[in-house]
Every structure is written in structure tokens, then in C-alpha cells.
Design a protein around this motif. Sequence first.
Motif: not given
Length: 80
Positions: A22-36, A53-65
Motif C-alpha cells: 500500500l502507498p503511504l497515503a492509503a495507510i495513513a487514511d486507513r488507520i486515521n493517522t497523519p501522513r507525517s 518499500q517497493v521502489r517501482e511503485q513506492g508501496d510499502y510491504v511487510l518483510t519476512t521478519k
Amino acid sequence: MNGILDRTLGILELLAAHVEGLPLAAIADRINTPRSAVHRLLADLMRHGYVRQVREQGDYVLTTKLVSICLLYTSPSPRD
């Protein structure tokens, strides 16, 4: 969500439900938190290896940690 831990867990749970990322803006909107604030939390999660961060799209994904931690927790340990 208001506390740092609530927000951080919210990000992890949200990304777990969206394996494509998900992109940062979508994450912020869904958890109702300021983007900063979300940006700072994502940077911390990236620094600790939980998110990338997946550089091509700028989306954030989980790792396997998190999976690695779960496997460590469930693995048999030697008895004292």
C-alpha cells in the motif's frame, strides 16, 4: 488509533492484509493517522527490517521478519 504502539500495530496488520503493498497515503487514511506520523513509523519499521518499500511503485510491504520471529518463538528450546 492514537498511541504509537497502536499505530505501529495497525500498520503491520494492515500490510499483512494487503500483501501487494500500500502507498503511504492509503495507510495513513486507513488507520486515521497523519501522513507525517505514518511516514516516521514506516521509516522506523524499515530501519528494523519489518517493512520495505517497493521502489517501482513506492508501496510499502511487510518483510519476512515477523515470520522469522514467530518461528523462533515456536521452535523447541533446550530445557535447563
